[in-house]
Design a protein around this motif. Sequence first.
Motif: not given
Length: 484
Positions: A32-39, A151-158, A173-180
């Motif tokens: 469940x935790x990995x599913x939440x992180x993937x989502x 939880x962060x995603x960083x992208x270089x824009x060219x 990150x509480x979107x993962x910790x709270x249901x966990x």
Amino acid sequence: MFQATRRRLAIWYTAVTAVLLLLFASGVYLYVRSTLIERIDDTLNHVVEIVERCLTTSRCASTLIFEPIDADADKFRINVEASLRDNTDTVEDDHIDLEWFSPTGKLLWSTLSEPLNIPIRANRTGETVRVVKGESENSKFKISNSPLLLRQVTQRVEVRRQVLGYLRVSHPWFEVTKPSRQLIFDLALGIGLMVLSVGASGWFLSGKAMEPVGESYQRLKQFTADASHELRSPITLIQTNVQVALADLDLAEIETTTSLLYRQQLKVVERLTQRLGKLVNDLLFLARQDSGISKDTFSPCPLDALLMEVVEEQQLLVPEKEIALSLDLVDPPASETSPELLENWFTLVGNWDQLVRLFTNLIANALHYTPAGGQVKVELARIEGINRVSGLRNTSGQLQVKVSDTGVGIPAEALPRLFDRFYRVDPARTHRTGNTATASATGSGLGLAIAQAIVEHHQGHIQVESTQGIGTIFTVTLPITLES
């Protein structure tokens, strides 16, 4: 014994079930935790793709605001604040924050109320960062009571091989910790209730499984006790008739070859009936101890006087084998001044007859398996119970008796089975008289089993140490007072 076995079965059943439930719950939690992180990562990457496509294609040309750099027509930048001003409400509704950085890593625009002061790292797979509120890059100390996880995603824009900047998308990150945490609570509650129900059902089922075994064991013990009791009468009758026949032969005036032969045969029968009678009495004693129907009474027994009596009786056999039999009583320490305690220093609560039988068996065995010229030593000492925490002496002292000999010893592989009933170590347990080695064939193999039963009946324990060719030491430890 059966209650202990039932308890062990129930505990094992509950423990195995609990381990399986923990493994299952751990698998569910990790899934469940990995599913939440993937989502969340998928959501962040989707937002990055939409914003990047909007910034680098003509689909959002109507909303993009381009600004030249130093009047150079080939170089330009995007005014992201002006371009995405109307779209900030959407990301706020989804708890997603955007940050736009220059190609040099300088923050140009953000939907966050406070800058995060986190260095730029291009990462499309997603990472979890810890942000301490009030943290400054130039600050030597971090003072905060409410750290923030993102939880962060960083992208270089060219565009046209020109780096326009870096886009960083953050999600709480509480979107993962709270249901966990809620899942952990639910799983723990479910496992606890399941373990309790399994323990109760295991206790019930183990009791049902032990019922036929207990009934069979009780019938077997009852049969042993009844058979031993019934055998005593005919054996006693045979022995009495043999003794009468021997007495009649002794009164006969004429000694013939036939009468001498009859006398020899009757003496053999008498010895065999005595041995058989002893065996029956031993079996009856063990059967009564196993069944718990023994009515033996316990009273204060001076163990020093008891050992003196036993040693005095056994010393009648010493002159024949020239064995040195001695009794050593370890004196109380000089610091002990209580007259009452000194008077009863070697006194314990027990059954006199059983204790006499116990030490008679041990000393007789030591004499039997010690060659001529050897030594048998009996040592009695009192061991005071010391509280390891307070260092004060407890009233639960113990008496320790060691019976050591210089006999032939016992093989190491035979020690674990030494107290089993009818177990004898004939090849090794031999004694020598002169130059002739004779194996002991007179015992029934019940002496040490009876000794162990008596020790356990007195809530003590017995252990043995032996080295072949050097000797054997039996150590009996008995509590001074029995636990209720």
